[in-house]
Design an enzyme around this catalytic site. Structure first.
Site, PDB file in Angstrom:
ATOM      1  N   HIS A 259      39.091  39.074  36.655  1.00  0.00           N
ATOM      2  CA  HIS A 259      40.214  38.151  36.679  1.00  0.00           C
ATOM      3  C   HIS A 259      41.423  38.847  36.093  1.00  0.00           C
ATOM      4  O   HIS A 259      41.292  39.626  35.154  1.00  0.00           O
ATOM      5  CB  HIS A 259      39.888  36.886  35.858  1.00  0.00           C
ATOM      6  N   ASP A 313      35.017  31.195  40.790  1.00  0.00           N
ATOM      7  CA  ASP A 313      34.501  31.200  42.156  1.00  0.00           C
ATOM      8  C   ASP A 313      33.047  31.624  42.274  1.00  0.00           C
ATOM      9  O   ASP A 313      32.438  31.469  43.333  1.00  0.00           O
ATOM     10  CB  ASP A 313      35.357  32.140  43.030  1.00  0.00           C
TER      11      ASP A 313
HETATM   12  N1  ACO Z   1      33.725  44.134  40.680  1.00  0.00           N
HETATM   13  C1  ACO Z   1      33.717  45.414  40.225  1.00  0.00           C
HETATM   14  N2  ACO Z   1      34.768  45.976  39.588  1.00  0.00           N
HETATM   15  C2  ACO Z   1      35.844  45.217  39.394  1.00  0.00           C
HETATM   16  C3  ACO Z   1      35.902  43.889  39.823  1.00  0.00           C
HETATM   17  C4  ACO Z   1      34.786  43.352  40.492  1.00  0.00           C
HETATM   18  N3  ACO Z   1      34.790  42.115  40.939  1.00  0.00           N
HETATM   19  N4  ACO Z   1      37.101  43.370  39.493  1.00  0.00           N
HETATM   20  C5  ACO Z   1      37.772  44.342  38.874  1.00  0.00           C
HETATM   21  N5  ACO Z   1      37.025  45.461  38.826  1.00  0.00           N
HETATM   22  C6  ACO Z   1      37.406  46.741  38.251  1.00  0.00           C
HETATM   23  C7  ACO Z   1      38.333  47.483  39.209  1.00  0.00           C
HETATM   24  O1  ACO Z   1      37.614  48.302  40.099  1.00  0.00           O
HETATM   25  C8  ACO Z   1      39.180  48.281  38.253  1.00  0.00           C
HETATM   26  O2  ACO Z   1      38.457  49.422  37.858  1.00  0.00           O
HETATM   27  P1  ACO Z   1      39.216  50.814  37.587  1.00  0.00           P
HETATM   28  O3  ACO Z   1      40.117  50.538  36.411  1.00  0.00           O
HETATM   29  O4  ACO Z   1      38.109  51.742  37.285  1.00  0.00           O
HETATM   30  O5  ACO Z   1      39.991  51.133  38.838  1.00  0.00           O
HETATM   31  C9  ACO Z   1      39.298  47.376  37.034  1.00  0.00           C
HETATM   32  O6  ACO Z   1      38.191  46.488  37.087  1.00  0.00           O
HETATM   33  C10 ACO Z   1      40.572  46.547  37.020  1.00  0.00           C
HETATM   34  O7  ACO Z   1      40.716  45.928  38.285  1.00  0.00           O
HETATM   35  P2  ACO Z   1      42.115  45.510  38.878  1.00  0.00           P
HETATM   36  O8  ACO Z   1      42.003  45.297  40.355  1.00  0.00           O
HETATM   37  O9  ACO Z   1      43.160  46.479  38.408  1.00  0.00           O
HETATM   38  O10 ACO Z   1      42.347  44.157  38.132  1.00  0.00           O
HETATM   39  P3  ACO Z   1      43.220  42.978  38.658  1.00  0.00           P
HETATM   40  O11 ACO Z   1      43.607  42.196  37.490  1.00  0.00           O
HETATM   41  O12 ACO Z   1      44.313  43.494  39.524  1.00  0.00           O
HETATM   42  O13 ACO Z   1      42.204  42.211  39.626  1.00  0.00           O
HETATM   43  C11 ACO Z   1      40.957  40.585  40.689  1.00  0.00           C
HETATM   44  C12 ACO Z   1      41.790  40.931  39.463  1.00  0.00           C
HETATM   45  C13 ACO Z   1      41.790  40.789  41.979  1.00  0.00           C
HETATM   46  C14 ACO Z   1      40.536  39.120  40.619  1.00  0.00           C
HETATM   47  C15 ACO Z   1      39.711  41.486  40.729  1.00  0.00           C
HETATM   48  O14 ACO Z   1      38.952  41.312  39.562  1.00  0.00           O
HETATM   49  C16 ACO Z   1      38.852  41.264  41.975  1.00  0.00           C
HETATM   50  O15 ACO Z   1      39.157  41.834  43.036  1.00  0.00           O
HETATM   51  N6  ACO Z   1      37.775  40.422  41.862  1.00  0.00           N
HETATM   52  C17 ACO Z   1      36.944  40.089  42.975  1.00  0.00           C
HETATM   53  C18 ACO Z   1      37.572  38.981  43.807  1.00  0.00           C
HETATM   54  C19 ACO Z   1      37.506  37.630  43.102  1.00  0.00           C
HETATM   55  O16 ACO Z   1      36.506  37.253  42.548  1.00  0.00           O
HETATM   56  N7  ACO Z   1      38.620  36.903  43.180  1.00  0.00           N
HETATM   57  C20 ACO Z   1      38.740  35.580  42.584  1.00  0.00           C
HETATM   58  C21 ACO Z   1      39.609  35.660  41.371  1.00  0.00           C
HETATM   59  S1  ACO Z   1      39.613  34.127  40.501  1.00  0.00           S
HETATM   60  C22 ACO Z   1      40.615  33.136  41.380  1.00  0.00           C
HETATM   61  O17 ACO Z   1      41.540  33.552  42.025  1.00  0.00           O
HETATM   62  C23 ACO Z   1      40.317  31.759  41.342  1.00  0.00           C
END
Ligand code: ACO
Length: 376
Positions: A259, A313
């Protein structure tokens, strides 16, 4: 000097709000000062809509009056049903976006962007949103839409219009809690999108259409559908480790984890986790919860030290699945819960408006010579 780029506007404060408070480190969420745990366990979606839009918990009389008003606004005009018939083959979120857009032709206050009119329009959109989603779902199956039932609450009536049968109390309560948990969440991407639309002094219908469009992506509201697809592909808990490894080792993400703001567990997740487990056991289908539980406790446990926990979610999809709700309706349910939040954010934006218009640092070529097309 090159400007500092705040990519994704991470950690940028856009404005102040009285809508919700989020402490991402602690995993705390308040709507208008009230803890989400209290609201999820003790309140109703109707009461939460009132709380968000009017700023205080209603008295018994106020809630009863508000409920009558909500119910009176559930119907959608035949013309909008005809529009939904025309787009019946589209994704339910696209149909919801189109339906809300079409409703603007029938709202007498569509161009009134005063705070009071915005709240009134938001209540109408909240009331009729389920009717749009359910009517589209019926039409795409070649069935007649089911008229709203004033004997049922918001959640129960939605299920009734979707399936044509009065749901039992337990199922109604599940959806009621789900709506509460999705009602508002600060400057999330869809609320931000809605605020950008409102900041141009565009109308609420346009802002809510923007919110629906932004919510649709799997990085935001689309995750619940993806999580359930993943659970179905995993099939059995013992396959979860290898399945997730394949994704993670190839740089992929496990949907329903991570998140932008929460670096602890999303406080909304626990309510859906408990309900997913209980519903699976009750229906004799504990497998889906077992798979999700394995992913959470055995696989993704290693990511907790990096601040990656389950989000709202992760368990939602399994509940919808067990309730026989088709997977492409999952995001629409999120959207129906979020209309009050978008409305409140837009009302705040109109109330103290400034055009939201950030900058982009140009990184392309400069001062190129224009060559006439014949000489290229
Ligand atoms: N699984 C594995 N690794 C993850 C995940 C995940 N679900 N989410 C984040 N990471 C890792 C990324 O690979 C990244 O690693 P790195 O630093 O080695 O490159 C690090 O965590 C940070 O991730 P970012 O994408 O920079 O974080 P951001 O805050 O931009 O992303 C997001 C948040 C888009 C929700 C992300 O966690 C994601 O894509 N999750 C999966 C989709 C999801 O569940 N979305 C629903 C969100 S809740 C909502 O909207 C109601």
């Amino acid at each position: 000097m090159a400007p500092e780029i705040m990519k994704g506007l991470k950690d940028v404060y856009l404005d102040t709000t009285e809508s919700s408070f989020i402490d991402g480190q602690e995993g705390k969420l308040l709507y208008r000062g009230y803890n989400i745990h209290d609201l999820a366990e003790k309140s109703t979606f109707e009461e939460v809509i009132y709380l968000l839009l009017y700023g205080n918990l209603p008295s018994k009389e106020q809630l009863a009056e508000f409920d009558v008003h909500l119910k009176a606004n559930r119907r959608i005009p035949d013309e909008v049903i005809q529009v939904l018939e025309l787009v019946k083959n589209s994704h339910p979120m696209d149909a919801l976006r189109t339906g809300i857009s079409a409703m603007s032709a029938f709202d007498p206050e569509v161009t009134d962007n005063s705070v009071d009119a915005t709240i009134r329009k938001g209540i109408r959109l909240t009331a009729m949103g389920p009717t749009i989603v359910a009517a589209h779902h019926r039409l795409r199956q070649g069935l007649e839409p089911v008229a709203p039932n004033p004997d049922l609450n918001h959640a129960g009536n939605f299920l009734y219009m979707l399936f044509g049968e009065v749901p039992d109390q337990e199922t109604t309560n599940l959806l009621d809690v789900d709506f509460i948990l999705h009602a508002e969440h600060g400057a999330n991407a869809s609320a931000f999108g809605a605020r950008v639309a409102a900041s141009t002094i565009s109308d609420l219908h346009s802002a809510v259409v923007t919110g629906v469009g932004v919510l649709k992506g799997p990085a935001h509201g689309g995750a619940a559908e993806e999580v359930m697809k993943m659970a179905l592909e995993i099939g059995q808990p013992e396959n979860a480790e290898e399945y997730c490894r394949n994704i993670l080792d190839n740089g992929g993400r496990i949907m329903g984890f991570g998140h932008r703001v929460y670096k602890a567990e999303d406080p909304r997740a626990r309510h859906l986790r408990d309900r997913s487990r209980a519903l699976g056991e009750k229906l004799g289908e504990p497998r889906w919860f077992q798979i999700l539980n394995y992913v959470e406790e055995e696989v993704m446990v290693r990511y907790r030290s990096r601040g990656i926990f389950v989000n709202v979610d992760f368990f939602a999809g399994s509940i919808y699945y067990l309730l026989d709700i088709p997977d492409d309706l999952f995001i629409s349910i999120f959207a129906l819960g979020r209309i009050p939040g978008w409305t409140l954010q837009c009302a705040e934006q109109y109330d103290d408006n400034i055009l939201i218009r950030p900058l982009l640092e140009y990184s392309g070529e400069m001062d190129l010579e224009y060559v006439p097309i014949e000489q290229r």
